[in-house]
Design an enzyme around this catalytic site. Sequence first.
Site, PDB file in Angstrom:
ATOM      1  N   LYS A 141      -6.236  -5.137  -4.897  1.00 45.58           N
ATOM      2  CA  LYS A 141      -4.834  -4.752  -4.758  1.00 45.58           C
ATOM      3  C   LYS A 141      -4.296  -5.340  -3.456  1.00 45.58           C
ATOM      4  O   LYS A 141      -4.807  -5.069  -2.370  1.00 45.58           O
ATOM      5  CB  LYS A 141      -4.683  -3.235  -4.737  1.00 45.58           C
ATOM      6  CG  LYS A 141      -3.224  -2.813  -4.578  1.00 45.58           C
ATOM      7  CD  LYS A 141      -3.091  -1.356  -4.198  1.00 45.58           C
ATOM      8  CE  LYS A 141      -1.658  -1.093  -3.736  1.00 45.58           C
ATOM      9  NZ  LYS A 141      -1.483   0.261  -3.196  1.00 45.58           N
TER      10      LYS A 141
ATOM     11  N   GLY B 268       3.922   7.389   0.294  1.00 48.43           N
ATOM     12  CA  GLY B 268       3.699   8.721   0.846  1.00 48.43           C
ATOM     13  C   GLY B 268       4.917   9.601   0.923  1.00 48.43           C
ATOM     14  O   GLY B 268       4.853  10.709   1.449  1.00 48.43           O
TER      15      GLY B 268
ATOM     16  N   ALA C 150       3.266   3.987  -5.424  1.00 48.30           N
ATOM     17  CA  ALA C 150       3.887   4.557  -4.219  1.00 48.30           C
ATOM     18  C   ALA C 150       5.119   5.389  -4.550  1.00 48.30           C
ATOM     19  O   ALA C 150       5.979   4.981  -5.322  1.00 48.30           O
ATOM     20  CB  ALA C 150       4.268   3.487  -3.197  1.00 48.30           C
ATOM     21  N   GLY C 151       5.177   6.567  -3.920  1.00 52.10           N
ATOM     22  CA  GLY C 151       6.362   7.405  -3.987  1.00 52.10           C
ATOM     23  C   GLY C 151       6.314   8.518  -5.008  1.00 52.10           C
ATOM     24  O   GLY C 151       7.195   9.388  -5.022  1.00 52.10           O
TER      25      GLY C 151
ATOM     26  N   ASN D 117      -1.846   8.468  -4.396  1.00 49.14           N
ATOM     27  CA  ASN D 117      -2.826   9.029  -3.469  1.00 49.14           C
ATOM     28  C   ASN D 117      -2.287  10.316  -2.845  1.00 49.14           C
ATOM     29  O   ASN D 117      -2.788  11.412  -3.085  1.00 49.14           O
ATOM     30  CB  ASN D 117      -3.195   8.012  -2.411  1.00 49.14           C
ATOM     31  CG  ASN D 117      -4.358   8.439  -1.505  1.00 49.14           C
ATOM     32  OD1 ASN D 117      -4.836   7.672  -0.700  1.00 49.14           O
ATOM     33  ND2 ASN D 117      -4.843   9.674  -1.631  1.00 49.14           N
ATOM     34  N   THR D 118      -1.210  10.188  -2.063  1.00 45.93           N
ATOM     35  CA  THR D 118      -0.703  11.332  -1.302  1.00 45.93           C
ATOM     36  C   THR D 118      -0.296  12.494  -2.195  1.00 45.93           C
ATOM     37  O   THR D 118      -0.510  13.660  -1.835  1.00 45.93           O
ATOM     38  CB  THR D 118       0.495  10.891  -0.441  1.00 45.93           C
ATOM     39  OG1 THR D 118       0.122   9.747   0.334  1.00 45.93           O
ATOM     40  CG2 THR D 118       0.927  11.996   0.499  1.00 45.93           C
TER      41      THR D 118
END
Length: 332
Positions: A175, A236, A262-263, A284-285
């Site tokens: 990635k 995040g 993301a997001g 992830n977050t």
Amino acid sequence: MRLTINGEARDFPAPLNVDSLLTELGFDARRVAFERNLEIVPRSAYGSTKLAEGDRVEIVHFIGGGGEAAPRLEGADEDPLVVAGRKFSSRLIVGTGKYKDFEQTRAAVEASGADVVTVAVRRVNIAEPGQPMLADYLDPRRYTYLPNTAGCYTADEAVRTLRLAREAGGWSLVKLEVLGDKKTLYPDMIETLKAAEALIKDGFDVMVYCTDDPLLARKLEDVGCAAIMPLAAPIGSGLGIQNPINIGLIVEAANVPVIVDAGVGTASDAAIAMELGCDGVLMNTAIAEARDPIRMAHAMRLAVEAGRAAYLAGRMLKRRYADPSSPLSGLI
């Protein structure tokens, strides 16, 4: 003989080769990658590569970045995610950072049902060679490690990082992300394109984090990227998909998988991404910072599966006015 190892100057008796240095430091040569004066040393050459006074050395490894498995929806394994010829039963990709410890990471990944986990490439701690590593908890034989370039701000940094990753673990599916600034963590698309071209030329299969610009997404596909990964919102942030129109346009034009990256903040965000026709979601977050990461990982698994099923089923048309469900004929 003085060497600089991971930025720290240390003295060793000469003569010394890579193998003997790793033994002296207490590291398993099979679990790290070794760079000498900005040149990667192949593992096969550790015994024959002699070190010299003043050499600058980097030693890196992968870092993070259960219960019984939840049942999958019927037919899920018949609809795999295919990236660069590799088939994955789960369309959810999860990161391995921000968890309180490796045990929680392991439990969350298991609950997510993910086949692919992103990992960061970082220096080993030469003061504590025996500390646990991610591979002790997430077996690379079970999970596909997806090395990323988190924290890289130039194409050169990203290319160097992924070459080290390939040496450490042998993975060619990677990635790519090249960031533009530290406040937004938005990708620098000029550097991203430059890095993508270099990596593809070097034999990597590149999954690429990018803005939600359909034209730039097309350019990334044209240079040979294996998957396009537009952001939903800043990394995040948990804001969810801010521009569904552009995501939809990217999906419509793409001939490679489109994976929202993301997001994402909660399960409904993941379901929306899949309902737009995306091939997968990376997060992830949203899991790691949930009050209960294990339960959230399970929720995200179900959301991705449900969103995919809804997309394949085809939603009803939107109407401006009501349309009764019950027939009017025979009304009393």
